[in-house]
Design a protein around this motif. Structure first.
Motif, PDB file in Angstrom:
ATOM      1  N   GLN A   1       0.949  -1.724  -0.082  1.00 30.75           N
ATOM      2  CA  GLN A   1       0.409   0.060   0.265  1.00 30.75           C
ATOM      3  C   GLN A   1       1.277   1.216  -0.238  1.00 30.75           C
ATOM      4  N   PHE A   2       0.837   2.621  -0.399  1.00 33.95           N
ATOM      5  CA  PHE A   2       1.456   3.310  -0.512  1.00 33.95           C
ATOM      6  C   PHE A   2      -0.197   4.784   0.319  1.00 33.95           C
ATOM      7  N   MET A   3       0.419   5.736   0.569  1.00 32.48           N
ATOM      8  CA  MET A   3      -0.548   7.028   0.863  1.00 32.48           C
ATOM      9  C   MET A   3      -0.235   8.270   0.401  1.00 32.48           C
ATOM     10  N   VAL A   4      -1.275   8.858  -0.866  1.00 34.79           N
ATOM     11  CA  VAL A   4      -1.487  10.317  -1.235  1.00 34.79           C
ATOM     12  C   VAL A   4      -1.835  11.332  -1.005  1.00 34.79           C
ATOM     13  N   GLN A   5      -1.796  12.517  -0.765  1.00 34.04           N
ATOM     14  CA  GLN A   5      -2.120  13.491  -0.646  1.00 34.04           C
ATOM     15  C   GLN A   5      -2.548  14.315  -1.479  1.00 34.04           C
ATOM     16  N   GLY A   6      -3.582  14.854  -2.092  1.00 31.24           N
ATOM     17  CA  GLY A   6      -4.195  15.838  -3.359  1.00 31.24           C
ATOM     18  C   GLY A   6      -5.045  16.041  -2.827  1.00 31.24           C
ATOM     19  N   LEU A   7      -5.199  16.878  -4.233  1.00 35.16           N
ATOM     20  CA  LEU A   7      -6.555  17.816  -4.295  1.00 35.16           C
ATOM     21  C   LEU A   7      -6.706  17.096  -5.661  1.00 35.16           C
ATOM     22  N   LEU A   8      -8.215  17.315  -4.769  1.00 36.27           N
ATOM     23  CA  LEU A   8      -8.977  16.350  -6.280  1.00 36.27           C
ATOM     24  C   LEU A   8     -10.015  17.483  -6.564  1.00 36.27           C
ATOM     25  N   GLN A   9     -10.025  17.629  -8.015  1.00 35.12           N
ATOM     26  CA  GLN A   9     -11.627  18.579  -9.076  1.00 35.12           C
ATOM     27  C   GLN A   9     -12.129  18.012 -10.051  1.00 35.12           C
ATOM     28  N   LEU A  10     -13.770  18.338  -9.618  1.00 28.57           N
ATOM     29  CA  LEU A  10     -14.363  17.540 -10.736  1.00 28.57           C
ATOM     30  C   LEU A  10     -15.508  19.374 -11.154  1.00 28.57           C
ATOM     31  N   ARG A  11     -15.078  19.213 -12.436  1.00 29.55           N
ATOM     32  CA  ARG A  11     -15.855  20.381 -13.164  1.00 29.55           C
ATOM     33  C   ARG A  11     -16.744  19.384 -13.802  1.00 29.55           C
TER      34      ARG A  11
END
Length: 529
Positions: free
Chosen positions: A128-138
């Motif tokens: 497994q791995f961990m991510v942090q980010g910004l998810l944008q839906l348009r």
């Protein structure tokens, strides 16, 4: 005449009171009810001279309950969005619909972008791995467009969780997630932006721990691909379709650093997942659901493994060859050296394998450690073999002193045989063949004496052969005959000490050459396959 004013519910109660039905509306006059021209109802009992006027406003429609948008210019952003999303105009349970030129309903396109600024804990043991980010839906929602109502307002309407709850938003989930959460201090970091043309942009800052199905066949020289999958939860492809943005769909922070891996790049993909009775991953169970994914390509940094594992293992294997320069009778030194190198190497291999998940296939690291263990174990076996030969009492008789005959005679020793000449080998033996001259024998008497010489309790064939040659020469000189050439030697003798030293000398060359060949094959498979 007394006039009564009643509202619609009261009018319905009155109808119920008189037992009116849809078929009995024509008997209103019989019951004393007269419909006035202004929409009011006049009640006139038949047994009374008084007439009662029930004023009921039948002309008012439901549109009077819907807030007006005529004065949208003077409304605030919050008031404007409240009127746009009022239940009389907006249904936040249904996605927005659009039509093509033929008048057919088209699925709503939801365009996605993911910006990753933290990626860590790519664990081989837990996959497994961990991510942090910004998810944008348009996506486009025509019901929220306000450019025609407020033409002078070019700024979008922005809000957080409260604004998001007022409108319809697509339900997107991560298929391969273990845990996920929306980040934020006092409130979740969610930003909803509504543009004048009806474009809606949902931005969410999230953290997710995702599963990554890794392949360790070439560990630690492996390349891994970790996938993140996003799918629509409620709406199938007839209503909602997920798509990546055409530009910068998945981007990474320029300062993003990984401890064990090197980030190569990413690949995006769009597909459709079929949900049925055998593959249940959605709420509705049956249907085709839109799926988007992006693959993060990683390559492992091998510098740590080369310095901490491969170089020490090569040194340990080379140290085990030192025993070939020690004499075969030095049992304590060679045993201690072999056992110490073997135990050290096993400890090194176990410390490396502890960081790797248990797999059902053989990895490159396991091949390396197995072959190195065989080399170290082989040096111990070689010592046991030469020590056994060193302690033999009898010499080794060979046809020739070559590698072929030494190896053959060492592994398959022969029983000591008598010489072919027919002489009995004793401590003092003399065979005399004489012919009396009177009998007409043409030859003189020839006496051959074979006297073994004892040196240190063992017989020396070389010295005895030299004495025999001297006696033959003296006898031939006495008889006046020309000395004949010495026949070629057909047998050679090696002592056990000489055999053990010969084997050690050969192993000093065989083991390093075999290890070099193995390294050539190993590193070729690592970097060429």
């Amino acid at each position: 005449m007394t006039k009564w004013k009643m509202d619609i519910p009261g009018f319905l109660i009155l109808f119920s009171y008189f037992g009116l039905t849809a078929a009995g509306v024509l008997s209103l006059n019989e019951a004393g009810l007269n419909l006035a021209a202004n929409g009011s109802v006049l009640l006139a009992p038949s047994n009374s001279s008084n007439t009662y006027n029930l004023s009921i406003n039948l002309t008012e429609t439901s549109s009077s309950d819907c807030p007006s948008l005529n004065n949208a210019e003077s409304l605030s952003q919050m008031e404007l969005i409240k009127r746009l999303t009022d239940s009389c105009r907006y249904d936040n349970l249904n996605p927005p619909t659009s039509y093509n030129k033929d008048g057919e309903v088209q699925p709503l396109g939801v365009y996605t972008r993911f910006y990753i600024y933290v990626m860590k804990n790519v664990e081989s043991s837990t996959l497994q791995f961990m991510v942090q980010g910004l998810l944008q839906l348009r996506y486009q929602d025509p019901r929220l467009a306000f450019s025609s109502l407020v033409p002078n307002r070019n700024q979008p309407i922005m809000g957080e969780t409260s604004l998001k709850k007022m409108i319809w938003v697509p339900h997107i989930f991560l298929t391969n997630e273990q845990t996920s959460s929306v980040l934020g201090t006092s409130s979740p970091d969610e930003l909803t932006t509504i543009y004048p043309n009806g474009t809606v942009l949902i931005s969410t800052r999230l953290q997710a721990t995702l599963y990554c199905w890794m392949n360790f066949a070439k560990f630690p020289f492996d390349d891994q691909t970790c996938t993140t999958i996003l799918e629509s939860w409620m709406y199938n492809t007839t209503l909602v379709q997920l798509r990546w943005e055409t530009e910068n769909a998945v981007t990474f922070d320029t300062e993003l650093q990984l401890a064990e891996y090197n980030l190569i790049g990413s690949l995006t993909n769009e597909s459709i997942r079929i949900s049925n009775g055998s593959h249940m991953s959605h709420g509705a169970l049956v249907g085709n659901y839109s799926t988007i994914r992006f693959n993060i390509m990683l390559t492992r940094e091998v510098g740590y493994y080369v310095i901490d594992y491969f170089l020490p293992s090569i040194m340990i294997v080379c140290i085990s060859w030192v025993s070939f320069w020690l004499q075969a009778d030095q049992t304590p030194a060679r045993t201690t050296l072999g056992c110490t190198t073997l135990l050290s190497f096993i400890t090194l291999s176990l410390s490396q394998e502890a960081n790797l998940s248990k797999t059902g296939y053989v990895t490159m690291s396991e091949v390396w450690f197995l072959v190195c263990t065989i080399f170290i174990f082989g040096s111990l076996v070689e010592f046991a073999f030469v020590n056994t030969i060193f302690r033999r009492n009898n010499n080794l008789e060979l046809k020739k002193r070559t590698t072929k005959y030494i190896v053959k005679s060492t592994f398959v020793p022969h029983i000591k045989k008598h010489r072919r000449h027919g002489y009995k080998r004793t401590d003092s033996t003399m065979s005399t063949t004489s012919m009396d001259k009177s009998c007409g024998g043409p030859n003189n008497t020839v006496i051959t004496i074979e006297t073994p010489i004892i040196i240190g309790g063992s017989l020396s064939r070389e010295d005895s052969a030299i004495s025999l040659d001297e006696q033959d020469e003296s006898s031939s000189n006495t008889s006046g005959e020309t000395p004949k050439e010495k026949p070629p030697q057909t047998f050679a003798t090696m002592t056990p000490k000489e055999v053990s030293l010969w084997i050690d000398r050969k192993m000093r060359f065989v083991f390093p050459v075999a290890f070099i060949v193995f390294n050539a094959l190993f590193w070729t498979l690592v970097y060429c396959l």
